[in-house]
Motif scaffolding. Structure first.
Motif, mmCIF file in Angstrom:
data_model
loop_
_atom_site.group_PDB
_atom_site.id
_atom_site.type_symbol
_atom_site.label_atom_id
_atom_site.label_comp_id
_atom_site.label_asym_id
_atom_site.label_seq_id
_atom_site.Cartn_x
_atom_site.Cartn_y
_atom_site.Cartn_z
ATOM 1 N N PHE A 88 16.017 17.124 -2.637
ATOM 2 C CA PHE A 88 15.215 17.017 -3.854
ATOM 3 C C PHE A 88 14.569 15.639 -3.981
ATOM 4 N N GLU A 89 15.361 14.568 -3.795
ATOM 5 C CA GLU A 89 14.831 13.215 -3.924
ATOM 6 C C GLU A 89 13.803 12.917 -2.823
ATOM 7 N N THR A 90 14.038 13.439 -1.641
ATOM 8 C CA THR A 90 13.087 13.227 -0.547
ATOM 9 C C THR A 90 11.756 13.889 -0.860
ATOM 10 N N LYS A 91 11.808 15.087 -1.407
ATOM 11 C CA LYS A 91 10.568 15.778 -1.773
ATOM 12 C C LYS A 91 9.820 15.002 -2.854
ATOM 13 N N LYS A 92 10.540 14.463 -3.817
ATOM 14 C CA LYS A 92 9.918 13.646 -4.873
ATOM 15 C C LYS A 92 9.190 12.448 -4.271
ATOM 16 N N LYS A 93 9.822 11.776 -3.309
ATOM 17 C CA LYS A 93 9.197 10.623 -2.661
ATOM 18 C C LYS A 93 7.920 11.034 -1.940
ATOM 19 N N GLN A 94 7.937 12.172 -1.282
ATOM 20 C CA GLN A 94 6.767 12.637 -0.548
ATOM 21 C C GLN A 94 5.607 12.930 -1.493
ATOM 22 N N VAL A 95 5.903 13.589 -2.601
ATOM 23 C CA VAL A 95 4.862 13.910 -3.580
ATOM 24 C C VAL A 95 4.301 12.641 -4.210
ATOM 25 N N LYS A 96 5.198 11.722 -4.591
ATOM 26 C CA LYS A 96 4.776 10.464 -5.210
ATOM 27 C C LYS A 96 3.902 9.659 -4.267
ATOM 28 N N ASP A 97 4.284 9.598 -2.987
ATOM 29 C CA ASP A 97 3.505 8.839 -2.015
ATOM 30 C C ASP A 97 2.143 9.472 -1.791
ATOM 31 N N SER A 98 2.093 10.801 -1.791
ATOM 32 C CA SER A 98 0.820 11.499 -1.621
ATOM 33 C C SER A 98 -0.130 11.201 -2.773
ATOM 34 N N ILE A 99 0.396 11.213 -4.004
ATOM 35 C CA ILE A 99 -0.425 10.912 -5.186
ATOM 36 C C ILE A 99 -0.918 9.466 -5.132
ATOM 37 N N LYS A 100 -0.020 8.563 -4.750
ATOM 38 C CA LYS A 100 -0.376 7.149 -4.670
ATOM 39 C C LYS A 100 -1.468 6.905 -3.624
ATOM 40 N N SER A 101 -1.355 7.558 -2.484
ATOM 41 C CA SER A 101 -2.345 7.401 -1.415
ATOM 42 C C SER A 101 -3.699 7.942 -1.850
ATOM 43 N N THR A 102 -3.690 9.089 -2.545
ATOM 44 C CA THR A 102 -4.939 9.676 -3.037
ATOM 45 C C THR A 102 -5.603 8.749 -4.046
ATOM 46 N N ALA A 103 -4.797 8.189 -4.965
ATOM 47 C CA ALA A 103 -5.342 7.277 -5.974
ATOM 48 C C ALA A 103 -5.926 6.031 -5.331
ATOM 49 N N LYS A 104 -5.241 5.511 -4.312
ATOM 50 C CA LYS A 104 -5.717 4.310 -3.638
ATOM 51 C C LYS A 104 -7.055 4.567 -2.949
ATOM 52 N N ASN A 105 -7.183 5.732 -2.353
ATOM 53 C CA ASN A 105 -8.440 6.066 -1.674
ATOM 54 C C ASN A 105 -9.584 6.214 -2.669
ATOM 55 N N LEU A 106 -9.270 6.750 -3.863
ATOM 56 C CA LEU A 106 -10.302 6.923 -4.887
ATOM 57 C C LEU A 106 -10.736 5.584 -5.469
ATOM 58 N N ILE A 107 -9.754 4.705 -5.701
ATOM 59 C CA ILE A 107 -10.049 3.406 -6.315
ATOM 60 C C ILE A 107 -10.658 2.447 -5.307
ATOM 61 N N GLY A 108 -10.186 2.537 -4.064
ATOM 62 C CA GLY A 108 -10.639 1.592 -3.048
ATOM 63 C C GLY A 108 -9.703 0.419 -2.978
#
Length: 509
Positions: free
Chosen positions: A322-342
């Motif tokens: 469960f915690e591993t899946k949470k980390k994967q989802v959180k990292d995916s959201i963070k990476s997407t946000a970083k790409n959008l913001i630059g």
């Protein structure tokens, strides 16, 4: 395969045959670094005896095909050295790695979580593909690892480029500029406090971390591993002052940036840190080192300008599914946000604006009202024509431009803001006088020369004095101000231009 814990570890490391097997495996393991050597790990175990030592190994009293040293805090396992160990992993051989690491992680995954900062770049990860059950528990994140090849000709050309040559010449006009490697343990011990001060000031201002001051055992650790030959230390001096340094761990023909790297904020405009790195690369080659590992993290700044190649490394975390899946989802959201913001890295010298906002207008109208403290102007009835000294009964002392004084700022919640403000001021040409009573910082008075750039882009039109911090325990601030003006031969007219309406960092009564 067995987990040795606490007292068991202390017993097993006393056995010469165990230590010899560890050494032998470290030489055989393709991804071994200095951080996996017994000298590194056991020195940490010795000094940090409040952390429970753990060793997973298949040593049978005669041979060893794998060893995994760890430390335990609650139900979390991490690597000895914490963030001083840049590359964190187990030791094994190519032939035995899959069976060893799968067996080791299976032993601990139900009872502990595990965090390894960065795996060495050559660490094999194919064992994960063959273990679907274990793979669900592991989160991997890839990072770039920049490397600088120690090529004398290329680095010499870089130093002779116009902008760097001008900075070197400006420094040489102020005195003798010299690069030195430190090889004597006594010399290293002597300079270490200065390096710690520079390191803590910058890390405190940017990240809010004072790791060495918070736990002096980290200083002792560097001292001990230097004696054991694990560290390469060098400094850049202007006359007798250290203006830049690097203390890095050694793996074979490579020196790692990890350890300490510092520069004096008073010479920041001359980029002494970059100049030192370039000189270091030339000196490393002369000493038969081939590479300077710039280490993962922050690779969009100066590291990208120095790097000649990149490796790939990974952060590894093992937890429940469960915690591993949470980390994967959180990292995916963070990476997407970083790409959008630059990617727009913040310059350290502008960090103060993040804390204090613009200087325009009345400070009391700032959105950060909590850090301002208004005083009545009549508290500062200063007579500049009066000969004055600090009253002996008060035991006040002051020092000019002593970084160590800033590090004892007493308001913990505002420390990062105070240090960030101080770094911005120093790097833009201001000088400070730190007033202390015993070992307590009770005031910080700044001399701001004409032409000094402010955070709002304006420049000072005349010399000024300004407090950034004043404690009510300083009963007669006018007397210490008069003393500083007289001792430092400052103009008495400075007093009339003092900004005494507010202080950014007060002690509230």
């Amino acid at each position: 395969m067995k987990i040795h814990k606490g007292k068991d570890v202390l017993e097993i490391i006393k056995q010469p045959s165990f230590l010899q097997s560890w050494d032998r495996l470290a030489r055989q393991c393709p991804w071994a670094t200095v951080f996996q050597q017994k000298e590194f790990v056991l020195t940490w175990y010795e000094l940090f005896d409040d952390q429970t030592p753990i060793i997973i190994t298949d040593w049978n009293g005669d041979s060893m095909t794998g060893i995994f040293p760890l430390i335990q805090t609650a139900d979390q396992l991490s690597y000895p050295g914490n963030n001083l160990a840049e590359y964190q992993a187990w030791l094994s051989t190519k032939e035995n790695n899959t069976s060893f690491i799968k067996g080791a992680l299976d032993l601990i995954r139900n009872d502990y979580s595990l965090h390894l900062k960065y795996l060495p770049s050559e660490s094999p990860l194919d064992w994960l593909d063959d273990h679907s059950r274990l793979k669900k528990h592991i989160f991997l994140k890839e990072y770039a690892q920049p490397i600088m090849e120690c090529n004398e000709e290329r680095l010499d050309i870089e130093l002779k480029k116009k902008n760097k040559k001008e900075k070197i010449n400006r420094l040489k006009r102020q005195g003798e500029l010299s690069f030195q490697r430190i090889t004597s343990p006594t010399d290293f011990t002597d300079i270490l406090p200065q390096l710690i001060e520079q390191n803590e000031f910058r890390k405190g201002a940017i990240y809010g971390k004072l790791a060495f001051l918070d736990d002096h055992r980290r200083v002792d650790f560097l001292d001990k591993v230097f004696e054991k030959g694990l560290l390469h230390a060098s400094i850049l001096k202007l006359n007798n002052e250290i203006i830049a340094s690097n203390v890095g761990f050694i793996t074979g023909n490579t020196v790692h940036l990890q350890g300490l790297n510092t520069h004096s904020p008073f010479y920041a405009k001359h980029s002494p840190g970059i100049l030192h790195f370039l000189m270091l690369g030339i000196d490393l080659k002369k000493d038969n080192f081939d590479y300077f590992d710039l280490t993962p993290g922050g690779i969009d700044g100066y590291k990208s300008k120095l790097a000649t190649s990149y490796y790939s490394t990974h952060e590894l975390q093992m937890d429940s599914v469960f915690e591993t899946k949470k980390k994967q989802v959180k990292d995916s959201i963070k990476s997407t946000a970083k790409n959008l913001i630059g990617k727009k890295p913040k310059k350290p010298t502008l960090l103060s604006t993040l804390f204090f906002g613009s200087n325009k207008g009345n400070p009391s109208e700032s959105q950060h009202k909590a850090i301002y403290f208004n005083l009545k102007g009549d508290q500062f009835n200063i007579k500049t024509n009066q000969t004055s000294v600090v009253e002996s009964k008060s035991n006040y002392t002051y020092h000019k431009n002593n970084i160590a004084d800033l590090l004892i700022f007493p308001l913990e919640e505002q420390k990062i803001a105070f240090l960030s403000d101080a770094m911005y001021r120093i790097e833009n040409g201001q000088h400070f006088y730190a007033v202390k009573s015993a070992q307590l910082l009770i005031a910080t008075l700044w001399f701001i020369p004409t032409g000094t750039k402010e955070m709002n882009g304006n420049k000072r039109e005349q010399d000024n004095l300004e407090f950034s911090y004043l404690s009510p325990s300083l009963e007669s601030p006018q007397e210490i101000i008069n003393t500083i003006i007289q001792d430092e031969h400052l103009s008495p007219s400075l007093v009339s231009s003092m900004d005494i309406s507010y202080f950014k960092f007060p002690i509230l009564e």
